[in-house]
Design a protein around this motif. Structure first.
Motif, PDB file in Angstrom:
ATOM      1  N   GLN A 345       0.819  -1.210   0.000  1.00 37.18           N
ATOM      2  CA  GLN A 345       0.000   0.000   0.000  1.00 37.18           C
ATOM      3  C   GLN A 345       0.855   1.262   0.000  1.00 37.18           C
ATOM      4  N   GLU A 346       2.071   1.139   0.533  1.00 42.75           N
ATOM      5  CA  GLU A 346       2.979   2.284   0.557  1.00 42.75           C
ATOM      6  C   GLU A 346       3.803   2.394  -0.726  1.00 42.75           C
ATOM      7  N   GLY A 347       3.504   1.529  -1.696  1.00 43.30           N
ATOM      8  CA  GLY A 347       4.139   1.645  -3.006  1.00 43.30           C
ATOM      9  C   GLY A 347       5.351   0.775  -3.234  1.00 43.30           C
ATOM     10  N   ALA A 348       5.677  -0.100  -2.280  1.00 41.79           N
ATOM     11  CA  ALA A 348       6.862  -0.944  -2.435  1.00 41.79           C
ATOM     12  C   ALA A 348       6.531  -2.233  -3.172  1.00 41.79           C
ATOM     13  N   CYS A 349       7.506  -2.742  -3.917  1.00 45.98           N
ATOM     14  CA  CYS A 349       7.433  -4.110  -4.423  1.00 45.98           C
ATOM     15  C   CYS A 349       7.844  -5.026  -3.275  1.00 45.98           C
ATOM     16  N   VAL A 350       7.262  -6.198  -3.211  1.00 47.88           N
ATOM     17  CA  VAL A 350       7.443  -7.051  -2.040  1.00 47.88           C
ATOM     18  C   VAL A 350       8.068  -8.385  -2.428  1.00 47.88           C
ATOM     19  N   LEU A 351       9.053  -8.800  -1.647  1.00 47.14           N
ATOM     20  CA  LEU A 351       9.652 -10.129  -1.756  1.00 47.14           C
ATOM     21  C   LEU A 351       9.487 -10.812  -0.411  1.00 47.14           C
ATOM     22  N   ARG A 352       8.954 -12.031  -0.412  1.00 45.99           N
ATOM     23  CA  ARG A 352       8.689 -12.734   0.843  1.00 45.99           C
ATOM     24  C   ARG A 352       9.537 -13.989   0.955  1.00 45.99           C
ATOM     25  N   PRO A 353      10.059 -14.293   2.150  1.00 44.88           N
ATOM     26  CA  PRO A 353      10.791 -15.549   2.344  1.00 44.88           C
ATOM     27  C   PRO A 353       9.875 -16.742   2.101  1.00 44.88           C
ATOM     28  N   ASP A 354      10.480 -17.860   1.820  1.00 46.31           N
ATOM     29  CA  ASP A 354       9.738 -19.094   1.564  1.00 46.31           C
ATOM     30  C   ASP A 354       8.803 -19.399   2.733  1.00 46.31           C
ATOM     31  N   ALA A 355       7.536 -19.628   2.421  1.00 49.77           N
ATOM     32  CA  ALA A 355       6.545 -19.901   3.464  1.00 49.77           C
ATOM     33  C   ALA A 355       6.827 -21.203   4.201  1.00 49.77           C
ATOM     34  N   ALA A 356       7.628 -22.089   3.600  1.00 46.91           N
ATOM     35  CA  ALA A 356       7.909 -23.377   4.232  1.00 46.91           C
ATOM     36  C   ALA A 356       8.978 -23.273   5.312  1.00 46.91           C
ATOM     37  N   LEU A 357       9.675 -22.144   5.371  1.00 49.20           N
ATOM     38  CA  LEU A 357      10.733 -21.983   6.369  1.00 49.20           C
ATOM     39  C   LEU A 357      10.126 -21.788   7.752  1.00 49.20           C
ATOM     40  N   ALA A 358      10.661 -22.525   8.730  1.00 45.14           N
ATOM     41  CA  ALA A 358      10.177 -22.359  10.100  1.00 45.14           C
ATOM     42  C   ALA A 358      10.572 -20.995  10.642  1.00 45.14           C
ATOM     43  N   ASP A 359      11.780 -20.547  10.296  1.00 41.42           N
ATOM     44  CA  ASP A 359      12.269 -19.239  10.732  1.00 41.42           C
ATOM     45  C   ASP A 359      12.675 -18.452   9.492  1.00 41.42           C
ATOM     46  N   PRO A 360      11.976 -17.365   9.186  1.00 38.09           N
ATOM     47  CA  PRO A 360      12.265 -16.627   7.949  1.00 38.09           C
ATOM     48  C   PRO A 360      13.511 -15.758   8.021  1.00 38.09           C
ATOM     49  N   ALA A 361      14.121 -15.597   9.203  1.00 39.62           N
ATOM     50  CA  ALA A 361      15.310 -14.752   9.324  1.00 39.62           C
ATOM     51  C   ALA A 361      16.389 -15.252   8.367  1.00 39.62           C
ATOM     52  N   ASN A 362      16.946 -14.333   7.585  1.00 40.04           N
ATOM     53  CA  ASN A 362      17.974 -14.666   6.588  1.00 40.04           C
ATOM     54  C   ASN A 362      17.494 -15.750   5.625  1.00 40.04           C
ATOM     55  N   GLY A 363      16.191 -15.722   5.324  1.00 34.48           N
ATOM     56  CA  GLY A 363      15.610 -16.791   4.524  1.00 34.48           C
ATOM     57  C   GLY A 363      15.570 -16.544   3.033  1.00 34.48           C
ATOM     58  N   VAL A 364      16.038 -15.384   2.567  1.00 35.69           N
ATOM     59  CA  VAL A 364      15.985 -15.056   1.140  1.00 35.69           C
ATOM     60  C   VAL A 364      17.362 -15.256   0.522  1.00 35.69           C
ATOM     61  N   THR A 365      17.409 -15.970  -0.591  1.00 32.83           N
ATOM     62  CA  THR A 365      18.675 -16.245  -1.260  1.00 32.83           C
ATOM     63  C   THR A 365      19.006 -15.154  -2.277  1.00 32.83           C
ATOM     64  N   ALA A 366      20.260 -15.140  -2.709  1.00 30.97           N
ATOM     65  CA  ALA A 366      20.691 -14.167  -3.713  1.00 30.97           C
ATOM     66  C   ALA A 366      19.911 -14.344  -5.011  1.00 30.97           C
ATOM     67  N   ARG A 367      19.641 -15.592  -5.378  1.00 29.82           N
ATOM     68  CA  ARG A 367      18.898 -15.840  -6.614  1.00 29.82           C
ATOM     69  C   ARG A 367      17.490 -15.265  -6.522  1.00 29.82           C
ATOM     70  N   GLU A 368      16.836 -15.468  -5.387  1.00 30.75           N
ATOM     71  CA  GLU A 368      15.490 -14.914  -5.212  1.00 30.75           C
ATOM     72  C   GLU A 368      15.529 -13.392  -5.252  1.00 30.75           C
ATOM     73  N   LEU A 369      16.583 -12.817  -4.690  1.00 33.07           N
ATOM     74  CA  LEU A 369      16.705 -11.364  -4.682  1.00 33.07           C
ATOM     75  C   LEU A 369      16.892 -10.825  -6.096  1.00 33.07           C
ATOM     76  N   VAL A 370      17.735 -11.482  -6.887  1.00 35.61           N
ATOM     77  CA  VAL A 370      17.948 -11.037  -8.269  1.00 35.61           C
ATOM     78  C   VAL A 370      16.639 -11.100  -9.048  1.00 35.61           C
ATOM     79  N   ARG A 371      15.914 -12.195  -8.878  1.00 32.20           N
ATOM     80  CA  ARG A 371      14.631 -12.330  -9.580  1.00 32.20           C
ATOM     81  C   ARG A 371      13.699 -11.175  -9.210  1.00 32.20           C
ATOM     82  N   ALA A 372      13.640 -10.855  -7.936  1.00 34.89           N
ATOM     83  CA  ALA A 372      12.762  -9.771  -7.491  1.00 34.89           C
ATOM     84  C   ALA A 372      13.232  -8.421  -8.027  1.00 34.89           C
ATOM     85  N   LEU A 373      14.547  -8.210  -8.088  1.00 39.89           N
ATOM     86  CA  LEU A 373      15.080  -6.955  -8.626  1.00 39.89           C
ATOM     87  C   LEU A 373      14.669  -6.782 -10.084  1.00 39.89           C
ATOM     88  N   VAL A 374      14.823  -7.833 -10.867  1.00 34.04           N
ATOM     89  CA  VAL A 374      14.446  -7.764 -12.278  1.00 34.04           C
ATOM     90  C   VAL A 374      12.944  -7.544 -12.420  1.00 34.04           C
TER      91      VAL A 374
END
Length: 550
Positions: A345-374
């Motif tokens: 709602q504040e205008g940001a694009c959103v990337l979410r850690p894998d829902a299957a992770l028990a603990d989402p801390a540090n849960g996003v990989t470089a590959r997922e980040l690149v995909r979201a950037l593109v």
């Protein structure tokens, strides 16, 4: 595991997987690119064309009719086609759209899914469309050879009664074999010691489809330019300087042949791809030294729009800067449905850690980040990691994004409350460096902490705790131990406000007691009059509460 039906949902999933897989293989495909021009952009062009197709498919959410979804994929690819390979991909997707539309018409209703017979027919139809768009001549050793092998094999297996999964697996293997043969069919590939780049890209798409249907991704080795298989012949003439693309509308079919003739006189790699069987919209592509004349030829045939003129790079591998649809975006890494909605709602694009992770801390990989950037589609991206991306993954992902031609700025947000503080001062109208500095300063000024529930007996800096106690944490240290979450939160807020503040923000996680917000509001009203208080049910995992003070 039984094969999945190739219905509308599966097709969307395939398109999404295809984009991700193309990101992974783009560098590999670009390094193979020597035909028709060694401009090292086939992988990039396929990726951006497929991204455009995916965006169109996602805008058609809600339709369970496969024919409507394939039409959206085809239309999106045509309008977002990049380069010669993008035009070809748009025609492959058009083949799928034409055949499914015909099948839906035959049943007098919506088409629920695509079987092996329909898929084989669609790819066979696509062969004709691709050849026609490229001037009617089939050049062996190109993407068409791989497409033809896949289509024929799927049709053969379907005729023998095979299911979609079996036929697709066999088709993908046939495509791989055809790709391996391309250097024997095209001298320029043998001279460079490579397989065809377009064929390799198409195999990525077929493998993604096979994985979507069967649940098993075929394993392929990475291709690298090898030693030339034959001795180089005399040097070829210098290739054209420019790649020209545009969309052509309101064009009578009779004007297409004169247009093609004119473009072939001006250059090479001429492609004219139609949107639908009976449409009057076309994607036009040519490599030429006279970009102006190529555009004028289109103007003489119809209404020209979305003109793209780029300098052909034949000096080796490079990353394309991409077709960015906007100047700047903010990419926020968040957890929880409420958080995704809040940042969105504040205008940001959103990337979410894998829902299957028990603990989402540090849960996003470089590959997922690149995909979201593109996927932001922006030339400049401010990244809010918010504690969900490890430092090494953040650096790796942002560096890869910069390699794509994206101006990436990673901001020091260690929590979603800091991310909200940064987002609040974001101004896309400012210069990027000014905007980034203001956002970083706002994030740094937001003191933050969290509250979690103790799971075992332990000794902390604030004393001993028992299972079920509330722990107030700041700077990775337990500063407050209380009988419950509300008690720990009030104690932590008091500590954070010692240095002053005007606003307390509390993000409420998944499973938190719904009364905790009222308890905290009452505490701040009594103990800290004049301080603003805001709570948001973000539904994040991990810590029960995230607290920020500004």
């Amino acid at each position: 595991m039984p094969d999945r039906r190739l219905d509308a949902t599966a097709l969307r999933d395939w398109a999404n997987t295809a984009v991700g897989d193309l990101i992974t293989h783009t560098d590999e495909i670009n390094r193979l690119n020597v035909f028709p021009v060694a401009d090292s952009d086939t992988g990039t062009n396929l990726l951006f064309t497929m991204r455009s197709a995916l965006a169109a498919a996602e805008s058609a959410v809600g339709s369970g009719d496969v024919s409507q979804l394939t039409a959206a994929l085809s239309d999106g690819a045509l309008h977002g086609a990049r380069g010669n390979s993008g035009v070809i991909l748009s025609q492959i997707l058009r083949g799928l759209a034409d055949v499914t539309a015909s099948a839906a018409a035959d049943t007098d209703g919506a088409l629920a899914d695509i079987d092996a017979v329909l898929l084989g027919a669609a790819l066979r139809h696509a062969v004709g469309l691709v050849v026609s768009s490229m001037g009617g001549q089939l050049v062996a050793g190109t993407i068409v050879s791989v497409l033809q092998a896949v289509a024929e094999t799927i049709q053969q297996w379907a005729a023998d009664g095979a299911g979609l999964g079996e036929a697709l697996t066999a088709g993908a293997d046939a495509g791989f074999a055809a790709l391996e043969r391309t250097p024997d069919q095209l001298d320029v590939l043998a001279e460079a010691g490579v397989v065809d780049a377009g064929g390799r890209g198409f195999l990525v798409l077929v493998d993604a489809l096979a994985a979507t249907v069967t649940g098993h991704a075929p394993h392929r080795h990475a291709y690298e330019p090898g030693p030339p298989r034959i001795e180089s012949v005399a040097a070829e003439p210098a290739p054209p300087q420019f790649e020209v693309m545009y969309l052509l509308a309101d064009c009578d079919a009779a004007a297409l042949d004169p247009l093609r003739t004119r473009l072939e006189h001006l250059g090479e790699s001429v492609g004219i791809a139609a949107s639908t069987a009976d449409g009057d919209r076309y994607s036009v592509h040519v490599h030429t030294d006279d970009a102006g004349a190529a555009v004028e030829a289109g103007l003489a045939a119809g209404a020209v729009s979305r003109i793209q003129i780029s300098v052909l790079n034949t000096g080796g591998a490079r990353h394309s800067s991409g077709s960015w649809s906007r100047e700047r975006a903010v990419l926020a890494v968040v957890d929880g449905d409420g958080a995704a909605e809040l940042f969105g709602q504040e205008g940001a694009c959103v990337l979410r850690p894998d829902a299957a992770l028990a603990d989402p801390a540090n849960g996003v990989t470089a590959r997922e980040l690149v995909r979201a950037l593109v996927d932001t589609g922006a030339a400049q991206v401010m990244v809010l990691p918010n504690g969900y991306v490890a430092a090494e993954e953040l650096v790796s992902g942002c560096t890869a994004g910069i390699g794509w031609g994206i101006d990436v700025v990673a901001l020091p947000t260690g929590s979603m409350v800091q991310g909200l503080a940064a987002l609040a001062v974001h101004d896309p109208g400012r210069e990027a460096v000014d905007d980034g500095f203001s956002m970083a300063r706002a994030a740094a000024a937001a003191r933050h902490g969290s509250v979690r529930t103790a799971t075992e007996q332990a000794l902390t800096w604030a004393g001993s705790c028992e299972p079920g106690d509330g722990l107030g944490i700041a700077g990775d240290e337990v500063l407050v131990v209380a009988a419950d979450v509300a008690g720990a939160a009030t104690g932590l807020i008091d500590l954070l406000l010692v240095a002053g503040g005007e606003l307390v923000t509390v993000l409420i996680g998944d499973g938190a007691d719904p009364t905790v917000a009222d308890a905290l509001a009452d505490h701040i009203h009594r103990r800290h009059p004049g301080i603003e208080f805001a709570t948001y049910p973000t539904g994040h995992r991990g810590d029960v509460l995230l607290i920020g003070v500004e």
